[in-house]
Design a protein around this motif. Structure first.
Motif, PDB file in Angstrom:
ATOM      1  N   THR A  75       0.955  -1.246  -0.121  1.00 28.78           N
ATOM      2  CA  THR A  75       0.170   0.049   0.066  1.00 28.78           C
ATOM      3  C   THR A  75       0.907   1.230   0.065  1.00 28.78           C
ATOM      4  O   THR A  75       1.752   1.351   0.911  1.00 28.78           O
ATOM      5  CB  THR A  75      -0.958   0.068   1.136  1.00 28.78           C
ATOM      6  OG1 THR A  75      -1.458  -0.880   1.310  1.00 28.78           O
ATOM      7  CG2 THR A  75      -1.807   1.499   1.296  1.00 28.78           C
ATOM      8  N   LEU A  76       0.678   2.024  -1.116  1.00 26.60           N
ATOM      9  CA  LEU A  76       1.588   3.444  -1.026  1.00 26.60           C
ATOM     10  C   LEU A  76       0.238   4.531  -0.813  1.00 26.60           C
ATOM     11  O   LEU A  76      -0.743   4.602  -1.630  1.00 26.60           O
ATOM     12  CB  LEU A  76       2.083   3.544  -2.243  1.00 26.60           C
ATOM     13  CG  LEU A  76       2.781   4.727  -2.897  1.00 26.60           C
ATOM     14  CD1 LEU A  76       3.755   5.269  -1.761  1.00 26.60           C
ATOM     15  CD2 LEU A  76       3.132   4.950  -4.086  1.00 26.60           C
ATOM     16  N   ILE A 107      -2.579   3.501  -3.276  1.00 26.15           N
ATOM     17  CA  ILE A 107      -2.600   2.529  -4.380  1.00 26.15           C
ATOM     18  C   ILE A 107      -2.302   1.480  -3.557  1.00 26.15           C
ATOM     19  O   ILE A 107      -1.170   1.385  -2.750  1.00 26.15           O
ATOM     20  CB  ILE A 107      -1.619   2.804  -5.321  1.00 26.15           C
ATOM     21  CG1 ILE A 107      -1.827   4.361  -5.966  1.00 26.15           C
ATOM     22  CG2 ILE A 107      -1.429   1.884  -6.338  1.00 26.15           C
ATOM     23  CD1 ILE A 107      -0.461   5.002  -6.645  1.00 26.15           C
ATOM     24  N   SER A 108      -2.840   0.219  -3.845  1.00 20.76           N
ATOM     25  CA  SER A 108      -2.661  -1.030  -3.275  1.00 20.76           C
ATOM     26  C   SER A 108      -2.600  -2.178  -4.232  1.00 20.76           C
ATOM     27  O   SER A 108      -3.365  -1.877  -5.211  1.00 20.76           O
ATOM     28  CB  SER A 108      -3.645  -1.359  -2.094  1.00 20.76           C
ATOM     29  OG  SER A 108      -4.761  -1.231  -2.560  1.00 20.76           O
ATOM     30  N   GLY A 109      -1.840  -3.103  -4.061  1.00 26.48           N
ATOM     31  CA  GLY A 109      -1.693  -4.289  -4.893  1.00 26.48           C
ATOM     32  C   GLY A 109      -1.005  -5.255  -4.464  1.00 26.48           C
ATOM     33  O   GLY A 109      -0.858  -5.385  -3.361  1.00 26.48           O
ATOM     34  N   PRO A 114      -0.744  -2.924  -9.434  1.00 26.52           N
ATOM     35  CA  PRO A 114      -1.546  -2.390  -8.641  1.00 26.52           C
ATOM     36  C   PRO A 114      -2.970  -2.856  -9.069  1.00 26.52           C
ATOM     37  O   PRO A 114      -3.406  -3.090 -10.137  1.00 26.52           O
ATOM     38  CB  PRO A 114      -1.475  -0.721  -9.426  1.00 26.52           C
ATOM     39  CG  PRO A 114      -0.952  -0.907 -10.775  1.00 26.52           C
ATOM     40  CD  PRO A 114       0.052  -2.274 -10.704  1.00 26.52           C
ATOM     41  N   SER A 115      -3.721  -2.883  -7.841  1.00 21.30           N
ATOM     42  CA  SER A 115      -5.014  -3.428  -7.792  1.00 21.30           C
ATOM     43  C   SER A 115      -6.286  -2.294  -7.659  1.00 21.30           C
ATOM     44  O   SER A 115      -7.275  -2.512  -8.216  1.00 21.30           O
ATOM     45  CB  SER A 115      -5.389  -4.841  -7.191  1.00 21.30           C
ATOM     46  OG  SER A 115      -4.987  -4.373  -5.725  1.00 21.30           O
ATOM     47  N   GLN A 128     -12.666   5.486  -6.144  1.00 23.44           N
ATOM     48  CA  GLN A 128     -11.923   4.093  -6.363  1.00 23.44           C
ATOM     49  C   GLN A 128     -12.056   3.658  -7.421  1.00 23.44           C
ATOM     50  O   GLN A 128     -13.058   3.506  -8.222  1.00 23.44           O
ATOM     51  CB  GLN A 128     -12.930   3.415  -5.315  1.00 23.44           C
ATOM     52  CG  GLN A 128     -12.926   3.730  -3.700  1.00 23.44           C
ATOM     53  CD  GLN A 128     -13.719   2.715  -2.843  1.00 23.44           C
ATOM     54  OE1 GLN A 128     -14.944   2.121  -3.471  1.00 23.44           O
ATOM     55  NE2 GLN A 128     -13.271   2.374  -1.701  1.00 23.44           N
ATOM     56  N   LEU A 129     -10.981   3.210  -8.025  1.00 23.52           N
ATOM     57  CA  LEU A 129     -10.860   2.586  -9.304  1.00 23.52           C
ATOM     58  C   LEU A 129     -10.099   1.160  -9.019  1.00 23.52           C
ATOM     59  O   LEU A 129      -8.916   1.239  -8.474  1.00 23.52           O
ATOM     60  CB  LEU A 129     -10.233   3.608 -10.174  1.00 23.52           C
ATOM     61  CG  LEU A 129     -10.453   4.692 -10.584  1.00 23.52           C
ATOM     62  CD1 LEU A 129      -9.789   5.498 -11.368  1.00 23.52           C
ATOM     63  CD2 LEU A 129     -12.093   4.652 -11.351  1.00 23.52           C
ATOM     64  N   SER A 130     -10.589   0.219  -9.516  1.00 21.40           N
ATOM     65  CA  SER A 130     -10.115  -1.167  -9.556  1.00 21.40           C
ATOM     66  C   SER A 130      -9.235  -1.023 -10.735  1.00 21.40           C
ATOM     67  O   SER A 130      -9.682  -0.775 -12.132  1.00 21.40           O
ATOM     68  CB  SER A 130     -11.142  -2.359  -9.716  1.00 21.40           C
ATOM     69  OG  SER A 130     -10.420  -3.700  -9.643  1.00 21.40           O
TER      70      SER A 130
END
Length: 181
Positions: A75-76, A107-109, A114-115, A128-130
């Protein structure tokens, strides 16, 4: 550092056209927490990350960021008041360099992919964008709580006191040119 952990205290570096200060540590399980504060030159950020309308972003902005990793996940989080940034775009994104408008990005992934991107700009835009195989998400214009993310598609909702759609449509050629380069 030791066999079990790495510790960074007050390291200094250059990144994104400005100075950055880093501190952090890892633990025996391999999790890492890294805290950063610095300044970024927005022209360089725009070029490096291919931001749309990058030529309309001018200035150097202070930011704080944290990176947390562990078990193949990360997670950033980045926060800035964007003071020093001039944004030459129509409302609600327009901003002079002396104005403060908070920006939050998360940003998490997993692995290198990145997801999920979560963002908020002042009180005028959040979402929120996937970023998984097919882009889908939720964008909220104005204040309020973001509804649950849809399983497919992009849902845009909310209200603004005023939005000049023609001003945004006038920029469509510029956006297409940015995407081509």
């Amino acid at each position: 550092f030791t066999e079990q952990a790495l510790t960074i205290k007050d390291a200094r570096a250059q990144a994104l056209g400005g100075n950055v200060k880093l501190s952090g540590a890892s633990n025996a399980q391999g999790a890492l927490q890294l805290n950063m504060s610095g300044q970024a030159e927005m022209q360089e950020v725009g070029e490096r990350y291919g931001l749309p309308f990058k030529q309309r972003l001018r200035g150097k902005v202070p930011y704080q960021a944290s990176l947390n990793t562990g078990k193949a996940q990360y997670t950033l989080s980045i926060q800035s008041l964007l003071q020093g940034l001039s944004v030459d775009l129509p409302a609600p994104l327009a901003k002079s360099s002396w104005d403060s408008k908070p920006l939050r990005l998360r940003i998490s992934g997993t692995g290198n992919e990145p997801s999920l991107l979560e963002f908020a700009y002042d009180r005028s835009l959040q979402g929120q964008l996937s970023l998984a195989s097919k882009l889908h998400g939720q964008i909220l214009l104005g204040e309020g709580s973001i509804p649950a993310m849809p399983k497919a598609g992009l849902n845009i909702s909310g209200s603004l006191p005023e939005l000049n759609v023609q001003s945004w449509l006038d920029l469509s050629d510029e956006l297409i040119s940015d995407q081509a380069s």
